[in-house]
Design a protein around this motif. Structure first.
Motif, PDB file in Angstrom:
ATOM      1  N   UNK A 254       0.828  -1.214   0.000  1.00 47.58           N
ATOM      2  CA  UNK A 254       0.000   0.000   0.000  1.00 47.58           C
ATOM      3  C   UNK A 254       0.858   1.257   0.000  1.00 47.58           C
ATOM      4  N   UNK A 255       2.056   1.181   0.580  1.00 48.62           N
ATOM      5  CA  UNK A 255       2.962   2.335   0.546  1.00 48.62           C
ATOM      6  C   UNK A 255       3.657   2.445  -0.805  1.00 48.62           C
ATOM      7  N   UNK A 256       3.906   1.320  -1.431  1.00 49.75           N
ATOM      8  CA  UNK A 256       4.437   1.339  -2.790  1.00 49.75           C
ATOM      9  C   UNK A 256       3.437   2.005  -3.734  1.00 49.75           C
ATOM     10  N   UNK A 257       2.155   1.647  -3.575  1.00 49.94           N
ATOM     11  CA  UNK A 257       1.109   2.223  -4.422  1.00 49.94           C
ATOM     12  C   UNK A 257       1.010   3.728  -4.204  1.00 49.94           C
ATOM     13  N   UNK A 258       1.083   4.163  -2.949  1.00 47.92           N
ATOM     14  CA  UNK A 258       0.993   5.595  -2.657  1.00 47.92           C
ATOM     15  C   UNK A 258       2.160   6.353  -3.284  1.00 47.92           C
ATOM     16  N   UNK A 259       3.353   5.784  -3.174  1.00 51.55           N
ATOM     17  CA  UNK A 259       4.525   6.430  -3.765  1.00 51.55           C
ATOM     18  C   UNK A 259       4.376   6.520  -5.278  1.00 51.55           C
ATOM     19  N   UNK A 260       3.964   5.434  -5.898  1.00 48.87           N
ATOM     20  CA  UNK A 260       3.827   5.418  -7.354  1.00 48.87           C
ATOM     21  C   UNK A 260       2.787   6.443  -7.817  1.00 48.87           C
ATOM     22  N   UNK A 261       1.669   6.517  -7.104  1.00 49.59           N
ATOM     23  CA  UNK A 261       0.618   7.462  -7.483  1.00 49.59           C
ATOM     24  C   UNK A 261       1.074   8.909  -7.306  1.00 49.59           C
ATOM     25  N   UNK A 262       1.734   9.199  -6.183  1.00 51.48           N
ATOM     26  CA  UNK A 262       2.222  10.559  -5.960  1.00 51.48           C
ATOM     27  C   UNK A 262       3.283  10.928  -6.997  1.00 51.48           C
ATOM     28  N   UNK A 263       4.133   9.970  -7.336  1.00 50.67           N
ATOM     29  CA  UNK A 263       5.180  10.214  -8.327  1.00 50.67           C
ATOM     30  C   UNK A 263       4.573  10.510  -9.692  1.00 50.67           C
ATOM     31  N   UNK A 264       3.518   9.782 -10.065  1.00 50.48           N
ATOM     32  CA  UNK A 264       2.875   9.994 -11.368  1.00 50.48           C
ATOM     33  C   UNK A 264       2.277  11.387 -11.467  1.00 50.48           C
ATOM     34  N   UNK A 265       1.601  11.814 -10.401  1.00 51.51           N
ATOM     35  CA  UNK A 265       0.988  13.143 -10.390  1.00 51.51           C
ATOM     36  C   UNK A 265       2.063  14.226 -10.428  1.00 51.51           C
ATOM     37  N   UNK A 266       3.117  14.041  -9.615  1.00 41.77           N
ATOM     38  CA  UNK A 266       4.210  15.021  -9.579  1.00 41.77           C
ATOM     39  C   UNK A 266       4.902  15.113 -10.928  1.00 41.77           C
ATOM     40  N   UNK A 267       5.062  13.972 -11.589  1.00 43.69           N
ATOM     41  CA  UNK A 267       5.749  13.948 -12.879  1.00 43.69           C
ATOM     42  C   UNK A 267       4.997  14.756 -13.923  1.00 43.69           C
ATOM     43  N   UNK A 268       3.671  14.665 -13.932  1.00 49.18           N
ATOM     44  CA  UNK A 268       2.883  15.423 -14.906  1.00 49.18           C
ATOM     45  C   UNK A 268       3.147  16.926 -14.770  1.00 49.18           C
ATOM     46  N   UNK A 269       3.158  17.400 -13.527  1.00 45.58           N
ATOM     47  CA  UNK A 269       3.403  18.824 -13.297  1.00 45.58           C
ATOM     48  C   UNK A 269       4.847  19.189 -13.608  1.00 45.58           C
ATOM     49  N   UNK A 270       5.788  18.306 -13.258  1.00 41.44           N
ATOM     50  CA  UNK A 270       7.204  18.574 -13.530  1.00 41.44           C
ATOM     51  C   UNK A 270       7.472  18.644 -15.029  1.00 41.44           C
ATOM     52  N   UNK A 271       6.832  17.777 -15.798  1.00 43.28           N
ATOM     53  CA  UNK A 271       6.994  17.826 -17.260  1.00 43.28           C
ATOM     54  C   UNK A 271       6.428  19.124 -17.827  1.00 43.28           C
TER      55      UNK A 271
END
Length: 348
Positions: A254-271
């Motif tokens: 569940x912590x892996x999933x949270x990290x992956x989801x937060x990373x995906x959202x952050x990546x969109x804004x960073x791009x």
């Protein structure tokens, strides 16, 4: 955004000089006093102590909250075999180490016994940190794997440091990307631990990047793609210095999933920030809650406009470099006294 990222790393992300000096004084003092104790001197290997973790890796980051503590790990390498050749129980070694530290007057009533170390807490009006002293069985040399309590499992902190330094060799951005990712993780209040995140960043660092923000975005993208190809709960991150050790063995699904989801959202804004052509818009994007949440430098320098002006002048032949090295785009000065070599003074 180079100057903004430089300022961000120096003024917000990295440990400041005051903290670095306090840590340096603290770990030098405890290492000197601890190894001078007769019981420790009889057991220690070589000089007896060395640093492990983010401090010798130069990837330590400042707490997001000034009231939060940060830590430094010190290894005490020694021989913990009994005369009969069996290991002294790990919990007994931890109690022994705590007694040794408490015998140093400075640390009386300031230590706490943890699962694999003894912690010394330091507090002042403006900052808090702690030293974690890890007793390690390494009887012959300070090099190579060690065994740590409570169950004397193997670890190789020096091998990991050597590996990470080799990854940084020739990589202009990796060290800074690791710091930025760790600071971002702390702002988001998510896992994984620093060793996993540092390892992932090193494995997914781009072969080429034009700037630090470009390297950061490419690293985030590669980690995200890799995680999406894995089965959550079965992700393995092998220790580069001990391939048999899975660093992610205690990282819950569940912590892996949270990290992956937060990373995906952050990546969109960073791009979006990386592709932005307006300085104010770019700064605003890096400051979004999913990225650096208002901690990124907000100074608008107008550098982009100056760069565009010079690029336009260069394309139209209206750019000249004077004898003093000053670049001129003004119509009253461009083209005046331009050398025959195309507008540049000095040797070819």
């Amino acid at each position: 955004m180079k100057q903004s990222f430089d300022d961000f790393l120096r003024n917000t992300v990295s440990l400041d000089e005051t903290r670095m000096n306090r840590v340096q004084r603290a770990h030098h003092f405890v290492r000197e006093k601890l190894t001078a104790i007769d019981e420790v001197a009889e057991r220690k290997t070589g000089r007896g102590t060395y640093l492990q973790g983010s401090y010798p890796l130069h990837t330590a980051v400042r707490p997001c909250d000034e009231n939060e503590a940060y830590d430094v790990d010190v290894v005490l390498a020694a021989d913990f075999l009994k005369e009969a050749g069996r290991m002294i129980p790990g919990m007994r070694v931890l109690r022994w180490l705590q007694d040794c530290l408490e015998s140093i007057g400075t640390y009386q009533d300031k230590t706490t016994r943890k699962s694999c170390c003894v912690r010394i807490d330091y507090e002042s009006d403006d900052q808090r940190f702690h030293l974690d002293i890890v007793p390690a069985h390494r009887p012959n040399t300070l090099r190579g794997p060690i065994k740590i309590p409570p169950d004397w499992s193997q670890s190789d902190p020096r091998g990991y440091i050597d590996w990470f330094r080799s990854q940084c060799d020739g990589d202009d951005w990796l060290l800074h990307v690791v710091r930025l990712l760790k600071y971002w993780r702390n702002l988001q209040g998510i896992t994984p631990n620093s060793m996993i995140l540092t390892t992932l960043a090193a494995h997914h660092s781009p072969a080429e990047a034009g700037s630090l923000d470009d390297a950061l975005v490419k690293t985030m993208s590669s980690i995200k793609d890799w995680m999406q190809s894995q089965t959550l709960g079965r992700i393995e991150v092998h220790n580069p210095s001990m391939q048999g050790e899975d660093l992610a063995r205690n990282w819950p699904a569940h912590r892996q999933r949270r990290f992956r989801n937060r990373l995906s959202v952050a990546l969109e804004t960073a791009e979006e920030a990386l592709d932005s052509t307006g300085e104010e818009d770019t700064i605003n994007l890096w400051n979004q809650p999913e990225l650096f949440d208002g901690t990124f430098p907000k100074t608008v320098r107008g550098l982009a406009e100056g760069a565009k002006e010079k690029a336009a002048a260069m394309g139209s032949g209206g750019l000249a470099v004077g004898p003093s090295g000053q670049v001129s785009t003004g119509p009253d000065r461009s083209g005046r006294d331009v050398p025959d070599n195309g507008g540049f003074y000095g040797d070819k």
